[in-house]
Design a protein around this motif. Structure first.
Motif, PDB file in Angstrom:
ATOM      1  N   LEU A 173       0.807  -1.217   0.000  1.00 46.79           N
ATOM      2  CA  LEU A 173       0.000   0.000   0.000  1.00 46.79           C
ATOM      3  C   LEU A 173       0.844   1.272   0.000  1.00 46.79           C
ATOM      4  CD1 LEU A 173      -2.702  -1.003   2.641  1.00 46.79           C
ATOM      5  CD2 LEU A 173      -2.884  -1.109   0.141  1.00 46.79           C
ATOM      6  N   PHE A 174       2.068   1.205   0.485  1.00 41.20           N
ATOM      7  CA  PHE A 174       2.848   2.413   0.725  1.00 41.20           C
ATOM      8  C   PHE A 174       4.138   2.492  -0.082  1.00 41.20           C
ATOM      9  CE2 PHE A 174       0.745   1.002   4.698  1.00 41.20           C
ATOM     10  CZ  PHE A 174      -0.290   1.925   4.666  1.00 41.20           C
ATOM     11  N   GLY A 175       4.431   1.492  -0.888  1.00 37.46           N
ATOM     12  CA  GLY A 175       5.709   1.411  -1.585  1.00 37.46           C
ATOM     13  C   GLY A 175       5.895   2.352  -2.756  1.00 37.46           C
ATOM     14  N   SER A 176       4.879   3.125  -3.116  1.00 37.73           N
ATOM     15  CA  SER A 176       5.015   4.019  -4.264  1.00 37.73           C
ATOM     16  C   SER A 176       5.921   5.206  -3.972  1.00 37.73           C
ATOM     17  CB  SER A 176       3.641   4.531  -4.697  1.00 37.73           C
ATOM     18  OG  SER A 176       3.096   5.390  -3.706  1.00 37.73           O
ATOM     19  N   GLY A 177       6.116   5.520  -2.700  1.00 39.48           N
ATOM     20  CA  GLY A 177       6.940   6.667  -2.322  1.00 39.48           C
ATOM     21  C   GLY A 177       7.631   6.423  -0.999  1.00 39.48           C
ATOM     22  N   PRO A 178       8.402   7.407  -0.560  1.00 43.70           N
ATOM     23  CA  PRO A 178       9.109   7.241   0.717  1.00 43.70           C
ATOM     24  C   PRO A 178       8.117   7.159   1.875  1.00 43.70           C
ATOM     25  CG  PRO A 178       9.292   9.503  -0.062  1.00 43.70           C
ATOM     26  CD  PRO A 178       8.625   8.720  -1.157  1.00 43.70           C
ATOM     27  N   HIS A 179       8.439   6.324   2.846  1.00 45.92           N
ATOM     28  CA  HIS A 179       7.593   6.188   4.029  1.00 45.92           C
ATOM     29  C   HIS A 179       8.415   5.632   5.177  1.00 45.92           C
ATOM     30  CE1 HIS A 179       7.347   2.358   1.872  1.00 45.92           C
ATOM     31  NE2 HIS A 179       7.049   1.772   3.025  1.00 45.92           N
ATOM     32  N   ARG A 180       7.931   5.876   6.386  1.00 47.35           N
ATOM     33  CA  ARG A 180       8.610   5.385   7.585  1.00 47.35           C
ATOM     34  C   ARG A 180       7.574   4.932   8.601  1.00 47.35           C
ATOM     35  NH1 ARG A 180       8.998  10.773   7.105  1.00 47.35           N
ATOM     36  NH2 ARG A 180       8.109  12.027   8.744  1.00 47.35           N
ATOM     37  N   PHE A 181       8.002   4.022   9.445  1.00 52.38           N
ATOM     38  CA  PHE A 181       7.148   3.458  10.485  1.00 52.38           C
ATOM     39  C   PHE A 181       7.605   3.989  11.834  1.00 52.38           C
ATOM     40  CE2 PHE A 181       6.422   0.727   7.031  1.00 52.38           C
ATOM     41  CZ  PHE A 181       5.359  -0.117   7.283  1.00 52.38           C
ATOM     42  N   ARG A 182       6.662   4.227  12.714  1.00 52.71           N
ATOM     43  CA  ARG A 182       7.005   4.556  14.102  1.00 52.71           C
ATOM     44  C   ARG A 182       5.972   3.930  15.012  1.00 52.71           C
ATOM     45  NH1 ARG A 182       3.788   8.679  16.071  1.00 52.71           N
ATOM     46  NH2 ARG A 182       2.868   9.998  14.479  1.00 52.71           N
ATOM     47  N   MET A 183       6.435   3.544  16.175  1.00 48.72           N
ATOM     48  CA  MET A 183       5.541   2.927  17.157  1.00 48.72           C
ATOM     49  C   MET A 183       5.050   3.980  18.129  1.00 48.72           C
ATOM     50  SD  MET A 183       7.496  -0.696  17.695  1.00 48.72           S
ATOM     51  CE  MET A 183       6.417  -1.189  18.998  1.00 48.72           C
ATOM     52  N   GLY A 184       3.821   3.803  18.565  1.00 47.99           N
ATOM     53  CA  GLY A 184       3.222   4.703  19.537  1.00 47.99           C
ATOM     54  C   GLY A 184       3.625   4.324  20.950  1.00 47.99           C
ATOM     55  N   VAL A 185       2.983   4.939  21.908  1.00 52.24           N
ATOM     56  CA  VAL A 185       3.251   4.701  23.322  1.00 52.24           C
ATOM     57  C   VAL A 185       3.002   3.229  23.647  1.00 52.24           C
ATOM     58  CG1 VAL A 185       2.509   5.267  25.667  1.00 52.24           C
ATOM     59  CG2 VAL A 185       2.644   7.054  23.917  1.00 52.24           C
ATOM     60  N   GLN A 186       3.907   2.657  24.436  1.00 49.48           N
ATOM     61  CA  GLN A 186       3.744   1.281  24.892  1.00 49.48           C
ATOM     62  C   GLN A 186       3.731   1.277  26.413  1.00 49.48           C
ATOM     63  OE1 GLN A 186       6.206  -1.636  22.621  1.00 49.48           O
ATOM     64  NE2 GLN A 186       7.118   0.236  21.822  1.00 49.48           N
ATOM     65  N   GLY A 187       3.018   0.355  26.984  1.00 45.68           N
ATOM     66  CA  GLY A 187       2.974   0.264  28.439  1.00 45.68           C
ATOM     67  C   GLY A 187       1.659  -0.288  28.932  1.00 45.68           C
ATOM     68  N   VAL A 188       1.203   0.265  30.047  1.00 47.80           N
ATOM     69  CA  VAL A 188      -0.056  -0.173  30.641  1.00 47.80           C
ATOM     70  C   VAL A 188      -0.992   1.019  30.774  1.00 47.80           C
ATOM     71  CG1 VAL A 188       0.930  -2.134  31.908  1.00 47.80           C
ATOM     72  CG2 VAL A 188       0.822   0.109  32.991  1.00 47.80           C
ATOM     73  N   THR A 189      -2.278   0.736  30.809  1.00 46.91           N
ATOM     74  CA  THR A 189      -3.287   1.761  31.023  1.00 46.91           C
ATOM     75  C   THR A 189      -3.561   1.829  32.521  1.00 46.91           C
ATOM     76  OG1 THR A 189      -4.263   1.315  28.873  1.00 46.91           O
ATOM     77  CG2 THR A 189      -5.637   2.481  30.467  1.00 46.91           C
ATOM     78  N   LEU A 190      -3.517   3.048  33.045  1.00 50.44           N
ATOM     79  CA  LEU A 190      -3.736   3.258  34.476  1.00 50.44           C
ATOM     80  C   LEU A 190      -5.018   4.025  34.714  1.00 50.44           C
ATOM     81  CD1 LEU A 190      -0.165   4.433  35.544  1.00 50.44           C
ATOM     82  CD2 LEU A 190      -1.148   2.146  35.772  1.00 50.44           C
ATOM     83  N   LEU A 191      -5.677   3.697  35.789  1.00 48.01           N
ATOM     84  CA  LEU A 191      -6.820   4.457  36.260  1.00 48.01           C
ATOM     85  C   LEU A 191      -6.359   5.145  37.538  1.00 48.01           C
ATOM     86  CD1 LEU A 191      -9.822   5.234  36.216  1.00 48.01           C
ATOM     87  CD2 LEU A 191     -10.285   3.135  37.483  1.00 48.01           C
ATOM     88  N   GLU A 192      -6.300   6.469  37.471  1.00 46.86           N
ATOM     89  CA  GLU A 192      -5.877   7.214  38.659  1.00 46.86           C
ATOM     90  C   GLU A 192      -6.906   7.006  39.754  1.00 46.86           C
ATOM     91  OE1 GLU A 192      -2.948   8.660  38.977  1.00 46.86           O
ATOM     92  OE2 GLU A 192      -2.458   8.177  36.900  1.00 46.86           O
ATOM     93  N   ASN A 193      -6.469   6.601  40.896  1.00 48.18           N
ATOM     94  CA  ASN A 193      -7.392   6.272  41.990  1.00 48.18           C
ATOM     95  C   ASN A 193      -8.157   7.471  42.516  1.00 48.18           C
ATOM     96  OD1 ASN A 193      -6.776   3.592  41.746  1.00 48.18           O
ATOM     97  ND2 ASN A 193      -5.325   3.560  43.435  1.00 48.18           N
TER      98      ASN A 193
END
Length: 126
Positions: free
Chosen positions: A10-30
């Motif tokens: 899908l993306f090979g027609s031009g320059p492109h780069r991948f980046r990962m978003g935030v990783q970790g755990v979801t917290l509920l502030e008490n």
């Protein structure tokens, strides 16, 4: 090596780069809980997000629209997970294509090109 989603280039027609978003755990502030308590409660793993940023490039306006349509055709509700592969062979299984945004206008020179951002997510198990 070419990048792909569900074996589609899908993306090979031009320059492109991948980046990962935030990783970790979801917290509920008490403090949001009743009654309020100190610290936070771990709700679960954060959904994994991978973003592809780049430019679609084609020799004609019609060919550029074909590239845009091929990407739009992969957006489904509900999303159908597949394997996402970057230019270096890094793979992410069970990724859902959730968002596509174009950054225009279209550049029209010897090559027509258009910037975009495509967002993929692996939904964490509940």
């Amino acid at each position: 090596m070419a990048s792909s989603f569900k074996s589609l280039d899908l993306f090979g027609s031009g320059p492109h780069r991948f980046r990962m978003g935030v990783q970790g755990v979801t917290l509920l502030e008490n403090v949001d809980m009743s009654p309020p308590a100190e610290s936070a409660t771990v709700v679960g793993a954060t959904d994994l997000t991978v973003v592809v940023e780049g430019r679609l490039a084609a020799s004609t306006e019609s060919a550029l629209w074909d590239l845009r349509d091929a990407i739009s055709d992969e957006l489904a509700s509900p999303p159908a997970p597949g394997t996402l592969i970057d230019l270096h062979g890094r793979t992410w299984a069970d990724m859902s294509f959730i968002e596509y945004e174009e950054h225009g206008p279209t550049d029209r020179g010897r090559v027509r090109s258009l910037g975009y951002t495509a967002t993929f997510r692996r939904f964490a198990e509940v």
